[in-house]
Design an enzyme around this catalytic site. Structure first.
Site, PDB file in Angstrom:
ATOM      1  CE  LYS A   1      -1.483  -1.471   4.608  1.00 15.73           C
ATOM      2  NZ  LYS A   1      -1.004  -2.402   4.028  1.00 15.73           N
TER       3      LYS A   1
ATOM      4  NE  ARG B   1      -3.764  -1.561  10.496  1.00 19.86           N
ATOM      5  CZ  ARG B   1      -2.780  -0.792   9.610  1.00 19.86           C
ATOM      6  NH1 ARG B   1      -3.053   0.353   9.139  1.00 19.86           N
ATOM      7  NH2 ARG B   1      -1.611  -1.380   9.677  1.00 19.86           N
TER       8      ARG B   1
ATOM      9  NE  ARG C   1       7.851  -2.197   6.501  1.00 16.02           N
ATOM     10  CZ  ARG C   1       6.056  -2.298   6.642  1.00 16.02           C
ATOM     11  NH1 ARG C   1       4.880  -2.231   4.906  1.00 16.02           N
ATOM     12  NH2 ARG C   1       5.250  -2.769   7.341  1.00 16.02           N
TER      13      ARG C   1
ATOM     14  NE  ARG D   1       6.580   0.054  10.528  1.00 19.31           N
ATOM     15  CZ  ARG D   1       5.172  -0.370   9.487  1.00 19.31           C
ATOM     16  NH1 ARG D   1       4.876   0.557   7.865  1.00 19.31           N
ATOM     17  NH2 ARG D   1       4.310  -0.905  10.059  1.00 19.31           N
TER      18      ARG D   1
ATOM     19  NE  ARG E   1       2.805  -4.869  11.267  1.00 15.39           N
ATOM     20  CZ  ARG E   1       3.207  -4.408  11.273  1.00 15.39           C
ATOM     21  NH1 ARG E   1       4.304  -4.576  11.058  1.00 15.39           N
ATOM     22  NH2 ARG E   1       3.537  -3.773   9.590  1.00 15.39           N
TER      23      ARG E   1
HETATM   24  P1  ADP Z   1       2.619  -1.623   2.858  1.00 11.86           P
HETATM   25  O1  ADP Z   1       2.290  -0.591   3.227  1.00 11.86           O
HETATM   26  O2  ADP Z   1       1.720  -1.981   2.988  1.00 11.86           O
HETATM   27  O3  ADP Z   1       2.944  -2.336   4.788  1.00 11.86           O
HETATM   28  P2  ADP Z   1       4.901  -1.955   1.348  1.00 11.86           P
HETATM   29  O4  ADP Z   1       3.972  -0.913   0.508  1.00 11.86           O
HETATM   30  O5  ADP Z   1       6.213  -1.118   2.623  1.00 11.86           O
HETATM   31  O6  ADP Z   1       3.478  -2.521   2.429  1.00 11.86           O
HETATM   32  O7  ADP Z   1       5.698  -2.755   0.988  1.00 11.86           O
HETATM   33  C1  ADP Z   1       6.254  -3.979   1.889  1.00 11.86           C
HETATM   34  C2  ADP Z   1       7.845  -4.482   1.577  1.00 11.86           C
HETATM   35  O8  ADP Z   1       7.789  -4.787   0.254  1.00 11.86           O
HETATM   36  C3  ADP Z   1       8.580  -3.269   1.041  1.00 11.86           C
HETATM   37  O9  ADP Z   1      10.327  -3.060   1.471  1.00 11.86           O
HETATM   38  C4  ADP Z   1       8.468  -3.476  -0.470  1.00 11.86           C
HETATM   39  O10 ADP Z   1       9.633  -2.320  -1.000  1.00 11.86           O
HETATM   40  C5  ADP Z   1       7.984  -4.157  -0.916  1.00 11.86           C
HETATM   41  N1  ADP Z   1       6.766  -4.757  -1.610  1.00 11.86           N
HETATM   42  C6  ADP Z   1       5.893  -3.823  -2.259  1.00 11.86           C
HETATM   43  N2  ADP Z   1       5.109  -4.157  -3.189  1.00 11.86           N
HETATM   44  C7  ADP Z   1       6.411  -5.078  -3.137  1.00 11.86           C
HETATM   45  C8  ADP Z   1       5.440  -6.278  -4.981  1.00 11.86           C
HETATM   46  N3  ADP Z   1       4.882  -6.165  -5.271  1.00 11.86           N
HETATM   47  N4  ADP Z   1       6.835  -7.516  -5.074  1.00 11.86           N
HETATM   48  C9  ADP Z   1       8.053  -7.308  -3.779  1.00 11.86           C
HETATM   49  N5  ADP Z   1       8.005  -6.531  -3.676  1.00 11.86           N
HETATM   50  C10 ADP Z   1       7.244  -5.659  -2.590  1.00 11.86           C
HETATM   51  P1  AMP Z   2       0.983   0.981   9.385  1.00 12.91           P
HETATM   52  O1  AMP Z   2       2.449   1.568   9.375  1.00 12.91           O
HETATM   53  O2  AMP Z   2      -0.148   0.905   8.029  1.00 12.91           O
HETATM   54  O3  AMP Z   2       1.611  -0.245   9.124  1.00 12.91           O
HETATM   55  O4  AMP Z   2       1.024   1.123  10.998  1.00 12.91           O
HETATM   56  C1  AMP Z   2       1.376   0.639  11.646  1.00 12.91           C
HETATM   57  C2  AMP Z   2       0.362   0.290  13.126  1.00 12.91           C
HETATM   58  O5  AMP Z   2      -0.182   1.038  13.455  1.00 12.91           O
HETATM   59  C3  AMP Z   2      -0.710  -0.804  13.305  1.00 12.91           C
HETATM   60  O6  AMP Z   2      -0.496  -1.941  13.303  1.00 12.91           O
HETATM   61  C4  AMP Z   2      -1.999   0.138  14.187  1.00 12.91           C
HETATM   62  O7  AMP Z   2      -0.809   0.378  14.964  1.00 12.91           O
HETATM   63  C5  AMP Z   2      -1.168   1.309  13.681  1.00 12.91           C
HETATM   64  N1  AMP Z   2      -2.293   1.763  12.886  1.00 12.91           N
HETATM   65  C6  AMP Z   2      -2.209   2.371  11.552  1.00 12.91           C
HETATM   66  N2  AMP Z   2      -3.903   3.298  11.444  1.00 12.91           N
HETATM   67  C7  AMP Z   2      -4.408   2.407  12.002  1.00 12.91           C
HETATM   68  C8  AMP Z   2      -5.316   2.409  12.161  1.00 12.91           C
HETATM   69  N3  AMP Z   2      -6.335   2.805  10.922  1.00 12.91           N
HETATM   70  N4  AMP Z   2      -6.430   2.082  12.791  1.00 12.91           N
HETATM   71  C9  AMP Z   2      -6.310   1.177  14.069  1.00 12.91           C
HETATM   72  N5  AMP Z   2      -4.637   1.456  14.170  1.00 12.91           N
HETATM   73  C10 AMP Z   2      -3.227   1.547  13.189  1.00 12.91           C
END
Ligand code: ADP
Ligand code: AMP
Length: 215
Positions: free
Chosen positions: A10, A85, A124, A158, A169
């Site tokens: 995302k 969420r 990541r 992170r 998660r």
């Molecule tokens: P989210 O925001 O949904 O938690 P991220 O965009 O941070 O996910 O993606 C998680 C990790 O996977 C990042 O390190 C990103 O570079 C990698 N990634 C994202 N999309 C893809 C994909 N289509 N194929 C392989 N790796 C990906």
């Molecule tokens: P993310 O960066 O989206 O992976 O979110 C990291 C963490 O932040 C999650 O595991 C939750 O603890 C918290 N969080 C982020 N967005 C939300 C949301 N919309 N509702 C509740 N908790 C959230």
């Protein structure tokens, strides 16, 4: 809105949409991390919850978003990444947008198989200066150790991207967030893209959905 489990991609796609369409990425996860880093009272309150992998209570999240979408940079539109969420958050969003006389144009499900998520999340990292996202295997900077976007040589990982928290998660996603799929499907808003595909292909699929017009 980009909807999908942690690690679906995302944030990666939201960063691209932001640049391609001049929209703002609204990531509640990023907002919470900034609040925690600021050391504010609210930051202290949510730190333990975020580090445990559980969801932060709806009232905190909803007021964060309500305040954010009133900012002038959101007037042209925004990309929701990681919000809503829960069904409660989705209902609050509907009410907020209705009050502004607007609504959601696209709800895009990023569909992935669960077994790739841990690998994506554990590799990541992001630029510590501009936040550009990278991956050890799947999205390396063109020059090792140098951010493509801003040239910084500092990166960060992170605190909640560890195996134990990731499992929690993913459970939170299944239990509390997955019910949003039928919620938006019933409203006729949901479109799905294959988020197992390479990053560029996922971008193309999302662009196709957007080009298909508003719902
Ligand atoms: P989210 O925001 O949904 O938690 P991220 O965009 O941070 O996910 O993606 C998680 C990790 O996977 C990042 O390190 C990103 O570079 C990698 N990634 C994202 N999309 C893809 C994909 N289509 N194929 C392989 N790796 C990906
Ligand atoms: P993310 O960066 O989206 O992976 O979110 C990291 C963490 O932040 C999650 O595991 C939750 O603890 C918290 N969080 C982020 N967005 C939300 C949301 N919309 N509702 C509740 N908790 C959230």
């Amino acid at each position: 809105m980009l909807l999908g489990p942690p690690g679906a991609g995302k944030g990666t796609q939201a960063q691209r949409l932001e640049r391609a369409h001049g929209l703002v990425q609204l990531s509640t996860g990023d907002m919470l991390r900034a609040t925690i880093a600021s050391g504010s009272e609210l930051g202290e309150k949510v730190k333990g919850i975020v580090e445990s992998g559980a969801l932060v209570p709806d009232d905190i999240i909803v007021s964060m978003i309500a305040e954010r979408i009133e900012q002038p940079d959101c007037a042209r539109g925004f990309i929701l990444d990681g919000f809503p969420r829960t069904v409660g958050q989705a209902e609050a969003l509907d009410a907020m947008l209705a009050e502004k006389g607007t609504g959601l144009d696209h709800v895009i499900e990023m569909s992935v198989e669960a077994d790739v998520l841990v690998r994506r999340i554990s590799g990541r990292y992001a630029c510590a200066k501009c936040g550009a996202g990278y991956h050890d295997e799947f999205q390396k900077p063109a020059k090792e150790g140098v951010c493509d976007r801003c040239g910084s040589t500092e990166f960060s990982r992170r605190a909640d991207d560890n195996a134990e928290t990731v499992r929690k998660r993913l459970d939170a996603y299944e239990e509390q967030t997955a019910p949003l799929l039928p919620y938006y499907r019933e409203k006729g808003l949901l479109r799905s893209v294959d988020a197992m595909a390479p990053i560029d292909q996922v971008t193309r699929e999302i662009e196709n959905v957007i080009a298909g017009g508003e719902h």
